[in-house]
Structures are given as C-alpha cells and as structure tokens.
Design an enzyme around this catalytic site. Sequence first.
Site, short mmCIF file in Angstrom:
data_model
loop_
_atom_site.label_atom_id
_atom_site.label_comp_id
_atom_site.label_asym_id
_atom_site.label_seq_id
_atom_site.Cartn_x
_atom_site.Cartn_y
_atom_site.Cartn_z
N SER A 68 0.86 -1.18 0.00
CA SER A 68 0.00 0.00 0.00
C SER A 68 0.89 1.23 0.00
CB SER A 68 -0.89 0.02 1.25
OG SER A 68 -1.54 1.27 1.40
N LYS A 99 1.84 -2.97 6.16
CA LYS A 99 2.13 -2.80 4.74
C LYS A 99 3.60 -2.42 4.50
CE LYS A 99 -1.78 -4.04 3.08
NZ LYS A 99 -1.87 -5.28 2.28
N TYR A 101 -1.99 -1.05 10.60
CA TYR A 101 -2.13 -1.30 9.16
C TYR A 101 -0.93 -0.74 8.40
CZ TYR A 101 -3.76 -1.00 4.34
OH TYR A 101 -3.85 -1.10 2.97
#
Length: 315
Positions: free
Chosen positions: A204, A223, A219
């Site tokens: 991401s 990533k 998160y």
Amino acid sequence: MSSMLFARLTVVGRPASRFGAVKATSSYSTSAISRNGAASGSPIKQARTLPDFSMEGKVCLVTGAARGLGYEFCRAFLASGCTKLAVVDLKQSEAEDAAKELVATSCLNSDMGPSDFDVIGLECDVSSERSVIKAFGETVSKFGRVDSVVASAGIVENYSAFDYPFDRIKRLYDINVHGAFFTAREAARNMIPHGGGSITLVASMSANIVNIPQPQTPYNASKAAVKHMAASLAVEWAKKGVRVNALSPGYMLTKLTKTVLSHDQELKKTWESLTPMGRMGEPEDLAGAIVFLASDASRFMTGTEIRVDGGYCII
C-alpha cells in the site's frame, strides 16, 4: 481503461512463446470499418502488441480474489490471455461464485466460451500456514504448476493506538503480514522446480506515508512489512528464477470503500484533496501494473515497489 477493454491480439509473424502459441481473442469487432470510420469491404487491420505482456499459457493464483482489488486482478489476467486461474478466498462458496462470474464476464464481447477457461474457486485462510499449503496443493494438482501469484488478501481497521484491541491487532498482522509470507513461500516452493515465476505482494502507499486523518498505525506498519518482505524475498530467490515485487495502491474506490465513504463525504473530499490527481483511483487503474508485474514484460524486475496512488506519496 477498464480491464474489460483489454484486447488480446494475434501478433503477425510471432513465434510460439514458451507457454504456447497466441490465439486471436480480441474483444473488439473486426467488422468492415475503414480507417476514417466509413464502411469498407475489408476487415480492420489489428495493431501489433508487445507479446511479453500476454498472460496466455500462465497459471495464476490470486488470494483475496472474491471481491475488491483481488477480483480486479483476476479480471485483468483473464483479459490479458490467462485461462487457468485459481480464485482464492476465505469462503469456498464466495470463491466459487467469483470464479463463475469471472468466466461469464470474460466471455462477453469475446469469441471465447466458458469451456475455454479453467477457473477454480478455492477456500483458504491465509493466516493459516496449513490452509495456504492446501490451496497451493490443490492448484498444482489441478494445473501442474503455478506461474504468477498475487498475495492480495488483507484487511484495514481504524483505531487510535490507545484504543486498538490486541486481538484485532494480532488478526490484522496474521492476515496482512503472515498471510503474505505464507503465500509467497508456498508460491516459490512450487515455482522453483519449474524454473521460477512471478510473485506480487500487495502492499500500500501506506508503507511509505502516514495516512490522515484516520488513525491506522498497525495497518501502515503491516504494509511497510509487506513492502520490505518483497525486497528481502526477491534477494533470497533471485538466482532461483523467482521474482518478488510489491504493488502499492493509493486510495481506491472499491465496493467496501464506497460503502464507507457514502456515510462520510468529507473524508472522501479530504482524500481527494491530498491526492495530486484530485481523485481516488478506480480498481481498474491497477490492471496495467498487475499484468506488467505478473508477466514476462517485467522479467528483469525484482524487489521493486510500484506505487499507483495518483501522486499521493510525492508531496
């Protein structure tokens, strides 16, 4: 360009590739229309396309493929010539339904029928090493090998650091990080005996920046781990013929994102204003990048990240 608009064209004078000859499967009509748009008595001459971008003859596997970006990656592969595909997701019924839908969609505006495709739906919990091994075993048992794998399964949640429940942090890392690792490792184990292949880990833009205004530290960190995992595995497997790259999307208008933003239009405006191109991405915007990474067109690329973020990370 929508992935449904990709045309797979016969290349004049092209020899058979290592995976077999290319068939003419353009979704565009060859009706009698001249260069200036007028009717004529001869069919349109089809332009040449770079053969290395073709996915024909390749066996592909995509995790998190029943919906969202994973589903779009499957569409892109099928539109680029792939006819052997494993659609992998958490629930068997959803994976099978997605597989059937993908075949039906691929047959629209095409001279190919359902019998030309061999697309299977497989149940797999990527956070479970045993489940991942089983999914790859079923894929190789069915197709004999796997050539291109995309680790797309992942989740995102928005909690402040102080409020994030530990069990949910663990679940996020089990899926996003451990799931990507298990998928890549099983892919490589099955690719190396056949001379190699391509693995794409979906990271991401959050691997490079801190998103605002939503709090999502675990998160972002997950990533970043996936991005560096791709680089590390690329070095480890480079001489074994296995390429590992990372694809890092920006804000994408998936069905889930649209549902969230339908209740928060100000958040959508914020994201768009922070993106130099002034809009969020459509899932189809990733089609070219994923086909490039999975195909022979990127044969000398490994350990690299491709960001598709509308310029978000450059400011």
